[in-house]
Design a protein around this motif. Structure first.
Motif, PDB file in Angstrom:
ATOM      1  N   GLU A 279       0.815  -1.210   0.000  1.00 12.89           N
ATOM      2  CA  GLU A 279       0.000   0.000   0.000  1.00 12.89           C
ATOM      3  C   GLU A 279       0.849   1.261   0.000  1.00 12.89           C
ATOM      4  O   GLU A 279       1.849   1.358   0.712  1.00 12.89           O
ATOM      5  N   GLY A 280       0.428   2.239  -0.797  1.00 10.94           N
ATOM      6  CA  GLY A 280       1.085   3.535  -0.833  1.00 10.94           C
ATOM      7  C   GLY A 280       0.262   4.587  -0.121  1.00 10.94           C
ATOM      8  O   GLY A 280      -0.913   4.370   0.214  1.00 10.94           O
ATOM      9  N   ASN A 281       0.855   5.738   0.095  1.00 14.75           N
ATOM     10  CA  ASN A 281       0.132   6.840   0.730  1.00 14.75           C
ATOM     11  C   ASN A 281      -1.067   7.279  -0.094  1.00 14.75           C
ATOM     12  O   ASN A 281      -2.110   7.648   0.453  1.00 14.75           O
ATOM     13  N   ASP A 282      -0.922   7.248  -1.412  1.00 13.85           N
ATOM     14  CA  ASP A 282      -2.042   7.641  -2.264  1.00 13.85           C
ATOM     15  C   ASP A 282      -3.184   6.643  -2.183  1.00 13.85           C
ATOM     16  O   ASP A 282      -4.358   7.023  -2.186  1.00 13.85           O
ATOM     17  N   ASP A 283      -2.862   5.351  -2.091  1.00  9.66           N
ATOM     18  CA  ASP A 283      -3.908   4.330  -1.936  1.00  9.66           C
ATOM     19  C   ASP A 283      -4.734   4.594  -0.678  1.00  9.66           C
ATOM     20  O   ASP A 283      -5.971   4.630  -0.725  1.00  9.66           O
ATOM     21  N   GLN A 284      -4.047   4.763   0.428  1.00  7.83           N
ATOM     22  CA  GLN A 284      -4.735   5.040   1.691  1.00  7.83           C
ATOM     23  C   GLN A 284      -5.543   6.328   1.581  1.00  7.83           C
ATOM     24  O   GLN A 284      -6.675   6.420   2.075  1.00  7.83           O
TER      25      GLN A 284
END
Length: 465
Positions: free
Chosen positions: A111-116
């Motif tokens: 998971e990336g920051n953009d996903d979250q």
């Protein structure tokens, strides 16, 4: 048999016609939305045996699911249609993770920051629309959003480039040394919305800090009345070298974040940014007033992620038009023209399912372009919903509750339970998850992003999720 199947699909294609929508009729728009949303759900496998609640079929990534459910919150709200309510509710809660921060164990190694961030945006949409609340005593939509923001703040990286969020959360994923606009844009956008919803100025401070950092490193560049918003930069270059691709969704995150801040604070600086961004948006991302993804659409090179960017862009433009009445007369005609183009594109047939009224990529073409998928359906869904959001011009009082399109807040009828401390018992790297990560897990997660980062660094193509 193969010939008969092909003949059947060709026959369906011949029968398919563009969706006929009266853009002045809520009933007509909602009828069209039903057809388009059926197309969205055809890519969902959470209700099928072996499927995961909240996730869409491969090759569509987790962030895009967050975008889909956030959009469906609005469809349920504006069409007063509970058909998709339980699917949306279950998805938003199932994927929240054990610590209610949208870092679920099934995503935690990649998971990336953009996903979250996009799942946090979906939860914020639910809070602002008084979507069916989770059970009392559990994290509400507001608390879930606050947890996302707090865990992002815990990962704010001042050691490299004097701040900013990295693209990736976990050190073992390629892309960890890339700081991109979308990750930081999500934090800016969510902080702005939380400021308006809660009247807590700490969120204004964080939104301002993110904006200033984007400006300082050059990811937002202002020259006269032109605003350029670039994709990202590398730590190896000390954030001096920009990846200069420009995407609709980055502009959408920023202009709507500015709109929420202006609505809440009345600070004219945010209005200036809104006006500058809107001027550039109108020039760069519309052809004959019809929305298009300039960096890849004309060349036919958009990937699955990029084909969905117009969905994010559409929603955030309509939010801006409602929150900042000065922008309405510019934005509404663009939404109308784009919706007409989108509906003309929804005349295809999905070859994998035989489903008609499949939507294409190129709305400027005036017909189906032979390219269908989840992103295309989401974009058509969001531009139709944007017609409903902007059906009536708002009053000059951007906090007026006379229009049902104005997002709710704690002071105007919002009922979602919050927790300003949600997510604050986190560690920087794992963001609340006490995980046992094996070497195999790390290697598997790295494979997911190695090719993507290699393309950017070696070939000059686009930075993808």
């Amino acid at each position: 048999m193969k010939f008969l199947k092909l003949f059947s699909l060709l026959s369906l294609s011949l029968l398919a016609s563009s969706l006929d929508v009266d853009i002045t009729s809520e009933t007509s728009i909602c009828n069209a939305l039903t057809t388009v949303v059926q197309g969205v759900i055809s890519y969902y496998d959470g209700y099928r045996p072996g499927g995961v609640i909240g996730e869409f079929v491969y090759p569509y990534y987790w962030w895009e699911a967050g975008e889909a459910w956030g959009g469906l919150v609005d469809v349920v709200y504006f069409c007063n249609n509970d058909t998709w309510e339980s699917l949306t509710y279950d998805a938003l809660l199932y994927q929240k993770g054990d610590n209610s921060d949208y870092i679920p164990s099934n995503q935690s190694t990649a998971e990336g920051n953009d996903d979250q961030g996009f799942w946090g945006i979906a939860a914020m949409e639910a809070a602002e629309r008084n979507f069916t609340n989770p059970p009392s005593g559990t994290a509400g939509w507001l608390a879930l959003t606050q947890a996302v923001v707090n865990t992002m703040i815990a990962r704010w990286d001042s050691a490299d480039c004097n701040g900013g969020l990295r693209w990736q959360i976990f050190t073992w994923n390629n892309g960890y040394n890339y700081k991109n606009t979308v990750s930081n844009g999500c934090l800016f956008h969510l902080s702005a919305r939380l400021a308006r919803y809660t009247s807590n100025d700490t969120y204004v401070d964080w939104a301002t800090q993110v904006w200033d950092w984007l400006m300082d490193v050059g990811l937002i560049s202002i020259s006269g009345s032109t605003y350029s918003v670039y994709d990202g930069t590398t730590i190896e270059s000390s954030c001096k070298t920009m990846t200069e691709y420009e995407w609709t969704y980055n502009y959408g995150l920023l202009i709507s974040g500015c709109a929420y801040l202006y609505s809440y604070t009345g600070n004219a600086t945010w209005l200036t940014h809104i006006q500058g961004l809107l001027t550039t948006i109108e020039s760069n991302f519309f052809n004959n007033s019809i929305m298009y993804e300039r960096a890849c659409e004309s060349s036919g090179t958009c990937d699955n992620d990029q084909k969905s960017f117009k969905s994010v862009f559409s929603r955030f433009l309509s939010q801006t038009a409602i929150l900042v009445p000065d922008t309405y007369d510019t934005i509404r005609p663009l939404i109308e023209a784009s919706a007409k183009g989108a509906m003309a594109s929804c005349s295809g047939t999905d070859s994998s399912t035989g489903r008609t009224n499949a939507c294409g990529v190129k709305w400027t073409q005036g017909s189906y372009d032979g390219n269908t998928g989840l992103g295309q359906q989401l974009s058509a869904m969001e531009i139709l919903t944007s017609l409903l959001v902007t059906a009536n011009k708002p009053s000059n009082d951007s906090n007026s509750t006379t229009s049902s399109a104005v997002p709710l807040s704690n002071s105007t009828g919002g009922t979602s339970e919050g927790n300003a401390n949600a997510g604050t018992d986190t560690t920087k790297e794992l963001a609340q998850n006490d995980l046992t990560i094996t070497t195999k897990d790390k290697a598997g997660a790295a494979v997911l992003t190695t090719a993507v980062l290699g393309i950017v660094c070696g070939g000059g193509l686009w930075m993808l999720f």
